[in-house]
Design a protein around this motif. Structure first.
Motif, PDB file in Angstrom:
ATOM      1  N   LEU A 164      -2.935  -2.731   8.610  1.00  0.00           N
ATOM      2  CA  LEU A 164      -2.104  -3.694   9.343  1.00  0.00           C
ATOM      3  C   LEU A 164      -0.702  -3.749   8.753  1.00  0.00           C
ATOM      4  N   GLU A 214       1.278  -0.713   9.449  1.00  0.00           N
ATOM      5  CA  GLU A 214       1.766  -0.687  10.830  1.00  0.00           C
ATOM      6  C   GLU A 214       2.968  -1.627  11.011  1.00  0.00           C
ATOM      7  N   ILE A 215       2.921  -2.770  10.329  1.00  0.00           N
ATOM      8  CA  ILE A 215       4.050  -3.705  10.404  1.00  0.00           C
ATOM      9  C   ILE A 215       5.298  -3.071   9.797  1.00  0.00           C
ATOM     10  N   ARG A 247       6.915  -0.459  11.974  1.00  0.00           N
ATOM     11  CA  ARG A 247       7.721  -1.009  13.069  1.00  0.00           C
ATOM     12  C   ARG A 247       9.057  -1.565  12.566  1.00  0.00           C
ATOM     13  N   ALA A 248       9.028  -2.154  11.371  1.00  0.00           N
ATOM     14  CA  ALA A 248      10.279  -2.665  10.804  1.00  0.00           C
ATOM     15  C   ALA A 248      11.244  -1.506  10.570  1.00  0.00           C
ATOM     16  N   GLN A 297      11.216   1.377  12.304  1.00  0.00           N
ATOM     17  CA  GLN A 297      11.648   1.829  13.631  1.00  0.00           C
ATOM     18  C   GLN A 297      12.726   0.930  14.214  1.00  0.00           C
ATOM     19  N   ARG A 298      12.558  -0.370  13.985  1.00  0.00           N
ATOM     20  CA  ARG A 298      13.485  -1.280  14.645  1.00  0.00           C
ATOM     21  C   ARG A 298      14.890  -1.138  14.077  1.00  0.00           C
ATOM     22  N   PHE A 348      -2.757 -13.505  10.008  1.00  0.00           N
ATOM     23  CA  PHE A 348      -2.408 -12.650   8.877  1.00  0.00           C
ATOM     24  C   PHE A 348      -1.654 -13.465   7.838  1.00  0.00           C
ATOM     25  N   PHE A 376       3.188 -10.370   5.902  1.00  0.00           N
ATOM     26  CA  PHE A 376       3.869  -9.908   7.111  1.00  0.00           C
ATOM     27  C   PHE A 376       5.332  -9.610   6.809  1.00  0.00           C
ATOM     28  N   ARG A 381       7.416  -6.047   6.345  1.00  0.00           N
ATOM     29  CA  ARG A 381       8.620  -5.790   7.140  1.00  0.00           C
ATOM     30  C   ARG A 381       9.772  -5.384   6.239  1.00  0.00           C
TER      31      ARG A 381
END
Ligand code: ATP
Ligand code: MG
Lengths: 265, 337
Positions: free
Chosen positions: A5, A8-9, A12-13, A15-16, A99, A104, A108
């Motif tokens: 998890l 994956e978070i 994405r951080a 990618q963003r 979570f 989290f 990130r």
């Protein structure tokens, strides 16, 4: 499963960040300009001195560029992502998730830091090499130690920034407080001048503070100023502070969510 | 049915209260100093003692004027806000004490916010939920495929969320709230700002989710059509108090006691401006020969009133208007019912 998890978070951080390429380019330019400026000041300074605080001129210039390159990796100024969600009330979505809130945001931040390592730190070091010629690590052990040191540096700086952001649960002026606090961290992390430049008594104190683990220690690892037992000690100090500070922020998160006042409908 | 067989409510709320302490702010330069030095607080009672229970499979609508306490109630149900007093239990757990355990089994949409990652394609946010809720891969695919069809997500599945229209984003948020098969979903204004087509699609979706999957739904809205088309049960909240809890039809009986008899008088029956004089009814509007007579259930029946009017005046036509549900609600909000 849980590590998956957070992976994956973090992904994405990372990618963003790719959406903000122009901003990164502008930041790169600024960091390089200041690198050039600071580097030149140090060279002028060393016209009369051979060594200050144990740094000769090439070490000082390299220190300048390394710290300049790491500013965004440890995100020294102006990280208010969490404060913004608290102030606007968007934090409700994150709190309604099964979570760890701390986990989290930490995930990130690592995703973001990796982006800045690749697309900010590396280019700045290359520019520094072209303009001034840097003193690079000579041993593979140094590179490995550097990776670990940076990982811990991000954890420490994250815990510090996250704490400042979390004050938004109690006050509407978290950014004001944080602005003052970041003057402190800028001074104490070694960005302005290496901490060994300070007079001995001051130096002993500031070198023991967590802020030293944000820039000073990683830069010294890069310069191989700390090796062997000294290296282990430096990394140990970083690890200790990272643990203590992340633990403290977790307590703060618990206090905040207990009395959470979410803004707006 | 045995006494022990009574359905246990999924959601139980008992005399629930939430009072916010708001710092008083002084204006101006010196005011800013006073804000720093002295802290004066004002209490805002957002929810003032609400009691209700919701059973599995229900679809309940909650309405109330701005600031009534709807969102605050939902936040307490999800465990994000800690109540000031009273009791709240969801799945037999106290939400704010077991926020994570409750969170696994519920879905939430705050219509004015989004849980989606602003800078990333919609599909990335949806995909992440698989890991957050530990949904088995096959089940996740199944749900995603179904929602893609029902909510027509495909045209913008790969578009960054910041580029989506409000309606598209809301569809994305709905899918996101439901991908992990929650037993309860809370929807705080899921149709806010949407056009009629988008609203229709979302209502269709919610109806199916409720019927086919048995998901318990509690939604808030300002659109009475949402309630009329979706909810068998209505909660009306005002000033933090529960004014009404029951079916939509019954509300007409309880609050909508006044109906209107509309009559068309025969040619030359009375002078144009002269109001009709009838016991238990008052003329509220006149348009030439057409007159509107308001009367209350408590005073007379429609049949009696028609008989009285017809015995006194020659009529060409008549009809009875039930009050619009919107009008009833407005009167309840305004406090004159
Ligand atoms: N964080 C907060 N601090 C202080 N007061 C608050 C806070 N959140 C809500 N309130 C107050 O509580 C009351 C209820 O607010 P709430 O958001 O629950 O209303 P609502 O029924 O959802 O209204 P709307 O239909 O406008 O969304 C309002 O008077 C609001 O000003
Ligand atoms: Mg609301």
């Amino acid at each position: 499963m849980s590590t998956r998890l957070y992976w994956e978070i973090g992904k994405r951080a990372f990618q963003r960040q790719l959406a903000y390429r122009t901003a990164n380019l502008a930041g790169l330019f600024t960091n390089a300009c200041f690198g050039y400026l600071r580097g030149s000041v140090f060279i002028a300074l060393y016209q009369t001195e051979r060594s200050i605080g144990g740094y000769d001129v090439s070490a000082a210039v390299t220190f300048t560029w390394v710290t300049q390159a790491l500013i965004m990796v440890v995100f020294l100024w102006g990280w208010w992502d969490v404060e913004e969600t608290i102030r606007t009330g968007d934090v409700v979505s994150d709190l309604a998730k099964p979570f760890s809130y701390l986990g989290f945001w930490l995930a990130r931040d690592y995703g973001r830091a990796l982006y800045h390592l690749l697309f900010r730190c590396c280019p700045i070091l290359l520019i520094g090499e072209v303009m001034f010629g840097l003193r690079w690590p000579t041993s593979p052990v140094t590179w490995a130690a550097l990776a670990l040191s940076l990982t811990l540096a991000v954890a420490i700086s994250f815990a510090w920034r996250f704490t400042l952001n979390l004050t938004a649960f109690w006050t509407t002026d978290a950014r004001g407080i944080g602005g003052l606090a970041s003057i402190l961290s800028t001074l104490l992390c070694g960005l302005l001048v290496p901490l060994p430049y300070f007079p001995d008594t001051v130096r002993r104190v500031v070198e023991a503070l967590p802020f030293a683990g944000i820039l000073q220690i990683p830069a010294d690892v890069f310069l191989e100023r700390v090796t062997g037992a000294g290296l282990l000690l430096a990394l140990g100090q970083q690890a200790l502070w990272a643990g203590v500070m992340l633990g403290a922020t977790q307590l703060l998160v618990m206090a905040a969510t207990r009395r959470v006042v979410v803004q707006g409908g | 049915m045995q006494p022990g067989d009574e359905p246990v409510p999924l959601i139980e709320v008992d005399e629930l209260e939430k009072t916010f302490r708001v710092a008083r702010h002084h204006q101006g330069f010196f005011g800013a100093f006073r804000n720093l030095v002295s802290r004066e607080y004002r209490e805002v009672r957002a929810v003032g003692g609400i009691t209700f229970a919701i059973e599995a499979g229900e679809m309940v609508g909650c309405i109330g004027p701005n600031g009534a306490g709807k969102s605050t109630t939902i936040k307490m149900l999800t465990g994000i806000l800690v109540p000031s007093a009273g009791r709240v239990e969801v799945f037999g757990m106290v939400p704010h004490r077991r926020r994570t355990d409750v969170a696994r089994r519920i879905g939430v949409v705050f219509g004015q916010r989004t849980q989606l990652w602003w800078d990333l394609p919609l599909v990335e946010s949806l995909d992440l939920l698989r890991y957050i809720y530990r949904v088995p891969e096959s089940r996740f695919r199944e749900n995603l495929d179904q929602f893609r069809a029902l909510l027509d997500l495909d045209p913008f599945l790969n578009t960054p969320v910041r580029q989506l229209s409000l309606g598209q984003r809301m569809r994305g948020d709905l899918a996101a709230a439901l991908l992990h098969d929650p037993e309860i979903v809370y929807l705080d204004e899921p149709t806010i700002g949407l056009d009629v087509v988008a609203k229709h699609r979302i209502r269709d979706f919610l109806r199916r989710i409720n019927r086919e999957r048995g998901v318990t739904i509690l939604l808030t809205t300002h659109d009475m059509i949402d309630i009329e088309q979706l909810c068998s049960r209505l909660l009306i909240i005002d000033h933090g108090k529960l004014l009404y809890d029951g079916g939509l039809e019954k509300i007409r009986g309880r609050f909508g006691t006044e109906r209107t008899l509309v009559v068309d008088l025969a040619e030359g029956e009375v002078e144009d401006s002269a109001p009709l004089a009838v016991l238990y009814a008052r003329e509220v509007r006149a348009d030439g020969p057409r007159r509107w007579l308001r009367f209350s259930r408590d005073d007379t029946t429609a049949a009696d009133l028609i008989a009285t009017v017809a015995s006194r005046y020659r009529l060409r036509d008549l009809s009875i208007e039930e009050p619009e549900i919107e009008a009833i609600i407005r009167r309840i909000y305004e406090g004159n019912w």
